[in-house]
Design an enzyme around this catalytic site. Structure first.
Site, PDB file in Angstrom:
ATOM      1  CG  ASN A 256      32.325  38.722  38.477  1.00  0.00           C
ATOM      2  OD1 ASN A 256      33.041  38.039  37.771  1.00  0.00           O
ATOM      3  ND2 ASN A 256      32.709  39.203  39.644  1.00  0.00           N
TER       4      ASN A 256
ATOM      5  CE  LYS B 250      43.324  32.711  36.572  1.00  0.00           C
ATOM      6  NZ  LYS B 250      42.047  33.391  36.380  1.00  0.00           N
TER       7      LYS B 250
ATOM      8  CB  THR C 252      39.458  30.507  38.804  1.00  0.00           C
ATOM      9  OG1 THR C 252      38.353  29.836  38.363  1.00  0.00           O
ATOM     10  CG2 THR C 252      40.254  30.708  37.534  1.00  0.00           C
TER      11      THR C 252
ATOM     12  CB  THR D  12      41.866  36.322  33.729  1.00  0.00           C
ATOM     13  OG1 THR D  12      41.706  36.103  35.128  1.00  0.00           O
ATOM     14  CG2 THR D  12      42.321  35.055  33.056  1.00  0.00           C
TER      15      THR D  12
ATOM     16  CD  GLU E  36      36.588  38.778  39.037  1.00  0.00           C
ATOM     17  OE1 GLU E  36      35.480  38.472  39.480  1.00  0.00           O
ATOM     18  OE2 GLU E  36      37.066  38.328  37.988  1.00  0.00           O
TER      19      GLU E  36
ATOM     20  CB  THR F 118      28.770  40.783  27.116  1.00  0.00           C
ATOM     21  OG1 THR F 118      28.969  41.445  28.361  1.00  0.00           O
ATOM     22  CG2 THR F 118      27.716  39.735  27.267  1.00  0.00           C
TER      23      THR F 118
END
EC number: 2.3.1.35
Lengths: 390, 390
Positions: A385, A175, A186, A152, A266, A390
């Site tokens: 994040n 992942k 996750t 992702t 991230e 969006t």
């Protein structure tokens, strides 16, 4: 690259995999992976998120794993299929049925895993045809393509493997780049082995491994609705492994993948290892490590290469672990900047310019230890994040 | 400004205060405040951090408050005097003695509060002369100067007051802009009143007020070593207040100051109210609100004005509160984007452009409610806290 190091779930004999672009992601990048166990054994074990809000594929796969047999795993990125109600569960069911139909399998032995945005239905009109495409592309070297298709926000795909001199292999893919937290992250992880073990033995190996690997990475304290770790055994090597050696191999592959997840978290610029030592119990050591690893102020300081050990003590002070505040020692990258709860060695001696930072918290309350990995908190994390859906 | 609204701790009769620049801060801005109760009563109550790693001034002031009498409070910014060992405690003691000497008071009735970096000794060579300067500048309109002198990363000083028709007043000042967390925040708060109440009554009023105000703001989940909230009563109005009215006045002033703290949290661009309703118990409502308010992924999404309600559900799912995942409802700014644990009204209907955001989580498990305030997570927060001690 397709060298052995990247075969992941197809490193072990008896497995085929594929990764394709079904069109689930708007970006047009690969988004559907399929892993098939050609046997002769279909034994499997699974560990799932501890979140009480569970995605439809988690609810489905938990049921599948109760039978102890998995013939295939279908995974999609581009949508978590979480908080989608009964219709979302029907989508998961239909996906498993489609895999079963394409491959002549029992749908009750097909695990499903999804990752992406919560609260959005999956585009079944492209997902189901994608399953057919993936089934047609299955190959014994498809492990890397599968690892790529489950990304992702990951910047790199993650695979690992260990081969025993006894002739069996454990390989896997993962992942996950955010929402990494306790009781799994996750993360979607599929491990495969050609060793010959039954489901209870696989379950024991998998739980033992995740307890000290995936359960001890915590990038941002946020627990996912979709965490899934599966271990599939084909027995294709014809070898029943030494249990201790096998357990250690599974742990090694899990630790390798967990470390890769932290390395790709991230927006992170630092990989932080937190060693809590001399704790009264392992549970307390883990608790203290987790509280330190979740302290936003500390994570910001580490991002700024600031050896602000006071924030470590302030974090420890919020736990119920056994310790005397006047006997706490803290080292950053080996420099004991805090001794006996007060000022220790000169903080200017701490070199934090490297990507890896080690924080050692010595509780002086017993003989237990625990290690947890986390990341720094960065402006890039915020940016990534704040615009995710969006 | 020196109008009534900014008198803070000198709004009530019987108090004098001062705020001066002692030279503790390298920036050269005001860093020492003194508040004196001229009586006739010296009754007082205090609430302190729940952190087990407590700063020297907290350890000192907890002892002072056990006597139920406080004649003066000396507060410094520019250094927390936490994790400074026995020598740090001696510094706090010497500060109280200096106040006592200057004002002919009993040092055992002088409370001390400090805020700033942990793990650094205070510069007593400038702090003690600063106490003398502050003592010389005490005045019945010094409340605003005192409020200014306790600022650290605060962008504005914070005061509040309530005056009863019965002739008594409750006023106060607060500092705090980060590290705001449960069981108090890094906040220093001094409340004063000219009402006539004994220490037990003040203690009851203060604990009742903090429980639903300061204990329910949580900007970044980080609990301080220095949190201190004091309530001093001079009885100078000559009025014994109605207890219910007085408790409510203290609660109102605390709520006002707490709201100002959230409004000035480090780097924040949004003020977020989390209402948890229909919970089985108030404790569970608070727990759920806190877990939502600490979710970094959600806080980033809110910063980006993204109504990512899935992150609210993922957070709720990590609690042990009573709820059925299929009966959770979530509204953002009044739009029920999640109903029955799944997709609700169109998320595009949510207007998040204002500074204030309201998240409502309806657990449908009982009749209890709780409200907690937090902030968004921003790149500015990261920047401000990655270079704090350097």
């Amino acid at each position: 690259m397709t060298d052995d190091q990247n075969l992941g779930v197809t490193a072990a004999k008896g497995f085929r995999a594929a990764g394709i672009t079904a069109g689930i992601k708007a970006s047009g990048t690969p988004d559907l992976a399929l892993v098939v166990n050609d046997g002769p054994s279909l034994a499997a074990a699974g560990v799932f998120t501890a979140n009480r809000v569970k995605a439809a594929p988690v609810l489905w796969s938990e049921q599948v794993l109760k039978g102890g047999l998995v013939s295939a795993v279908v995974l999609n990125s581009g949508g978590a299929n979480a908080c989608t109600g009964p219709l979302g569960f029907q989508d998961t069911h239909a996906t498993a049925e489609k895999v079963a139909e394409e491959l002549k399998l029992n749908a009750g032995e097909v695990a499903v895993a999804s990752t992406g945005l919560i609260g959005v239905r999956l585009p079944m009109d492209v997902l189901l045809p994608g399953v057919a495409t993936a089934a047609a592309e299955l190959s014994a070297t498809g492990g890397e393509a599968a690892a790529i298709a489950i990304k992702t926000t990951d910047t790199v795909h993650k695979t690992a493997q260990v081969t025993s001199p006894a002739g069996w292999t454990v390989g896997g893919m993962a992942k996950g780049a955010g929402m990494l937290a306790p009781s799994l992250a996750t993360m979607l992880v599929v491990l495969t082995t050609d060793a010959d073990l039954d489901a209870p033995a696989l379950d024991e190996a998998l739980r033992g491994a995740t307890r000290t690997t995936f359960d001890r990475i915590d990038s941002d304290g946020c627990m996912s609705t979709n965490d899934t770790v599966l271990l599939l055994a084909s027995a294709a090597s014809g070898t029943a492994p030494d249990r201790a050696e096998f357990d250690e191999a599974v742990r090694t592959v899990c630790a390798d993948l967990a470390r890769q997840l932290i390395g790709d978290a991230e927006g992170a610029s630092k990989e932080i290892r937190i060693d809590v030592t001399d704790a009264a119990t392992e549970e307390e050591a883990v608790d203290v490590a987790r509280v330190i690893g979740r302290n936003n102020l500390l994570k910001c300081a580490l991002h700024g290469e600031d050896p602000n050990w006071g924030r470590v003590l302030a974090a420890i002070g919020t736990t119920t672990a056994a310790f005397d505040p006047n006997r706490l020692d803290v080292a950053i990258n080996g420099v004991w900047v805090c001794r006996d709860g007060g000022v220790g060695e000169d903080r200017d001696l701490v070199d934090m310019t490297g990507r890896e930072i080690v924080i050692t918290a010595r509780l002086n309350a017993g003989g237990a230890t625990a290690t947890l990995w986390t990341n720094d908190l960065t402006a890039d994390y915020v940016h990534e994040n704040s615009a995710y859906s969006t």
